[in-house]
Motif scaffolding. Structure first.
Motif, PDB file in Angstrom:
ATOM      1  N   ASP A  48     -28.430 -28.860  16.296  1.00 62.28           N
ATOM      2  CA  ASP A  48     -27.417 -28.739  17.343  1.00 62.28           C
ATOM      3  C   ASP A  48     -26.205 -29.623  17.078  1.00 62.28           C
ATOM      4  O   ASP A  48     -25.161 -29.454  17.712  1.00 62.28           O
ATOM      5  CB  ASP A  48     -28.010 -29.105  18.703  1.00 62.28           C
ATOM      6  CG  ASP A  48     -28.836 -27.985  19.311  1.00 62.28           C
ATOM      7  OD1 ASP A  48     -28.820 -26.871  18.765  1.00 62.28           O
ATOM      8  OD2 ASP A  48     -29.514 -28.234  20.331  1.00 62.28           O
ATOM      9  N   ASN A  93     -30.010 -33.103  21.242  1.00 67.33           N
ATOM     10  CA  ASN A  93     -31.416 -33.458  21.089  1.00 67.33           C
ATOM     11  C   ASN A  93     -32.003 -33.038  19.747  1.00 67.33           C
ATOM     12  O   ASN A  93     -33.054 -33.539  19.357  1.00 67.33           O
ATOM     13  CB  ASN A  93     -32.249 -32.821  22.214  1.00 67.33           C
ATOM     14  CG  ASN A  93     -31.992 -33.479  23.557  1.00 67.33           C
ATOM     15  OD1 ASN A  93     -31.729 -34.676  23.626  1.00 67.33           O
ATOM     16  ND2 ASN A  93     -32.053 -32.707  24.626  1.00 67.33           N
ATOM     17  N   THR A  94     -31.350 -32.111  19.047  1.00 70.87           N
ATOM     18  CA  THR A  94     -31.858 -31.677  17.747  1.00 70.87           C
ATOM     19  C   THR A  94     -30.772 -31.828  16.695  1.00 70.87           C
ATOM     20  O   THR A  94     -29.573 -31.774  16.995  1.00 70.87           O
ATOM     21  CB  THR A  94     -32.330 -30.202  17.770  1.00 70.87           C
ATOM     22  OG1 THR A  94     -31.196 -29.332  17.869  1.00 70.87           O
ATOM     23  CG2 THR A  94     -33.290 -29.942  18.922  1.00 70.87           C
ATOM     24  N   THR A 108     -31.312 -38.410  16.062  1.00 68.20           N
ATOM     25  CA  THR A 108     -30.210 -37.920  16.891  1.00 68.20           C
ATOM     26  C   THR A 108     -29.793 -38.901  17.978  1.00 68.20           C
ATOM     27  O   THR A 108     -28.713 -38.744  18.558  1.00 68.20           O
ATOM     28  CB  THR A 108     -30.596 -36.582  17.548  1.00 68.20           C
ATOM     29  OG1 THR A 108     -31.782 -36.765  18.339  1.00 68.20           O
ATOM     30  CG2 THR A 108     -30.854 -35.510  16.497  1.00 68.20           C
TER      31      THR A 108
END
Length: 465
Positions: free
Chosen positions: A187, A183-184, A144
């Motif tokens: 997401d 961050n993921t 990411t």
């Protein structure tokens, strides 16, 4: 796969379908056959205020051109397009003599799975351990923090489809992402976008496995490998449809993916260069009753342009990149235009990158392809060519119902350009994703912040004169 040119940078933070494919998903619907609520998108749009762009020139991504129009964005959506819009609570941006387009979409990217810097420990795009690796998912390799996302954003890219590489007959699943730093992985995933299955024909799989003295080592070995896998997939799908649970087969991740294709839930994105091989892959799809969404690279697509139009298959191509291997020799510069104009203009042409640098200037690549088509005698307007990097890739990714064009109620993924986007002198001035301003070339606080950019840091002035 194209040879990578990596820029050494580290991304810290950002401030701030077509009926023919028969795939449509809601935001909350599982896109993973056999899996309930696993790895689904958790993407949430950023907070934004209403924005009114005044007196702009607009390419809507569908072939329309609007001169001196206003565009209103609010609550993450496109609200109104009109000659004169009044809005008391909106942030007003003067867009006089500037151009607005839908956000650019790249249907063929390896960002995140071949991340920068280009070191072997981050080379995660090919699971080159077997010709059939339909069980792997590109998103499970995605990093990411790849700084290439930020560079693509500066080029007006608001969404991109990440694919595995082309080492295998079945390379695994691809996924679509919003170009927002998170961050993921979940997401970043585009809500409701279907997965794809990456298939590859031609030189790559036969070279990778032929060098290891295993099948496939020939193109006929490639075809036999596809057919064997699809035979297993049909049997698996039939078994999973058994009313008697005890008679159902043990769950198999690779077969789950192939079953998803057979059930019209997963889109085929097929790496293929030569015309006769694309025609052969179409025959294969007829044998096992599935749909090919797009051929990628498709250097010889112009030879079968009418066939592709008849089948409703898109071709994702480069404007002028060929000759780097034998199957890429027989190219014409009007390739994209010929696909576009097939069957009275019903063809689906896409300009793609397959490259971390090329994705930064897809608008210029589209301009080159348009110019080549017009030199060949076609009459292709800039408004029409804009489809090649907006609505057509959205169609091939299965997200045209949400983005890819400037239409009321679609996601407010738009770019404000300093001038006409087909000019080499124009830059993306402001980029909006779901109505939130995520890049502003004039505001350092709304720009990607990077470390380790070579040659950018200003040295202290300690010169002795």
């Amino acid at each position: 796969m194209k040879k990578w040119l990596f820029i050494f940078a580290s991304f810290i933070v950002l401030v701030g379908c077509s009926d023919s494919f028969n795939v449509s998903f809601s935001d909350n619907e599982s896109i993973n056959p056999g899996i309930d609520d696993a790895f689904n998108s958790t993407y949430k749009s950023m907070d934004s205020q209403p924005v009114l762009l005044k007196s702009a020139n607009i390419y809507d991504g569908l072939g329309g051109e609007f001169i001196n129009y206003d565009l209103l964005l609010s609550d993450g959506k496109i609200i109104e397009i009109n000659k004169s819009i009044d809005s008391n609570n909106a942030l007003i941006i003067d867009a006089s003599d500037k151009w607005i387009t839908p956000g650019i979409i790249d249907i063929h990217s390896h960002m995140g799975v071949y991340s920068a810097p280009g070191v072997s420990t981050s080379s995660d795009g090919n699971e080159a351990t077997s010709p059939v690796t339909a069980e792997v998912w590109a998103e499970h390799s995605l990093w990411t923090q790849d700084p290439q996302f930020a560079l693509a954003l500066k080029g007006g890219v608001t969404a991109f489809h990440v694919l595995p590489g082309s080492a295998n007959l079945f390379g695994g699943r691809g996924a679509t992402f919003k170009n927002i730093s998170k961050n993921t992985i979940q997401d970043m995933k585009f809500p409701g976008a279907p997965h794809s299955l990456k298939m590859a024909c031609g030189e790559n799989p036969k070279r990778v496995y032929g060098n290891r003295r295993q099948a496939p080592s020939t193109r006929m070995g490639n075809m036999a490998g596809y057919r064997s896998a699809w035979i297993d997939a049909v049997e698996y799908t039939d078994g999973m449809n058994e009313d008697n649970i005890d008679r159902r087969p043990k769950r198999d991740l690779a077969m789950d993916t192939l079953m998803g294709v057979l059930n019209d839930e997963i889109l085929i994105q097929n790496h293929c260069y030569r015309a006769e091989e694309m025609a052969m892959m179409i025959e294969l799809s007829r044998e096992f009753n599935y749909k090919i969404t797009a051929f990628h690279h498709a250097v010889e697509a112009y030879k079968i342009a009418d066939l592709l139009a008849d089948e409703g298959i898109c071709a994702a191509m480069w404007a002028d990149w060929w000759g780097f291997k034998h199957e890429a020799y027989d190219m014409v510069q009007a390739n994209i235009a010929i696909i576009d104009q097939a069957r009275n203009g019903t063809g689906c042409a896409i300009v793609h990158s397959d490259d971390a640098v090329g994705i930064q200037h897809l608008n210029q690549e589209a301009a080159k392809a348009m110019a080549a088509g017009n030199r060949a005698g076609f009459d292709i307007s800039k408004a029409h060519a804009m489809r090649w990097i907006t609505s057509n890739p959205a169609k091939a990714a299965g997200i045209l119902n949400k983005t890819g064009s400037i239409e009321i109620d679609k996601d407010a993924d738009v770019v404000l350009w300093t001038g006409n986007p087909f000019s080499v002198y124009s830059r993306a001035e402001k980029v909006f994703i779901d109505g939130a301003l995520v890049f502003d070339m004039h505001n350092p606080k709304i720009q990607p912040i990077t470390d380790f950019d070579l040659g950018i840091i200003q040295p202290q002035n300690n010169r002795v004169e």
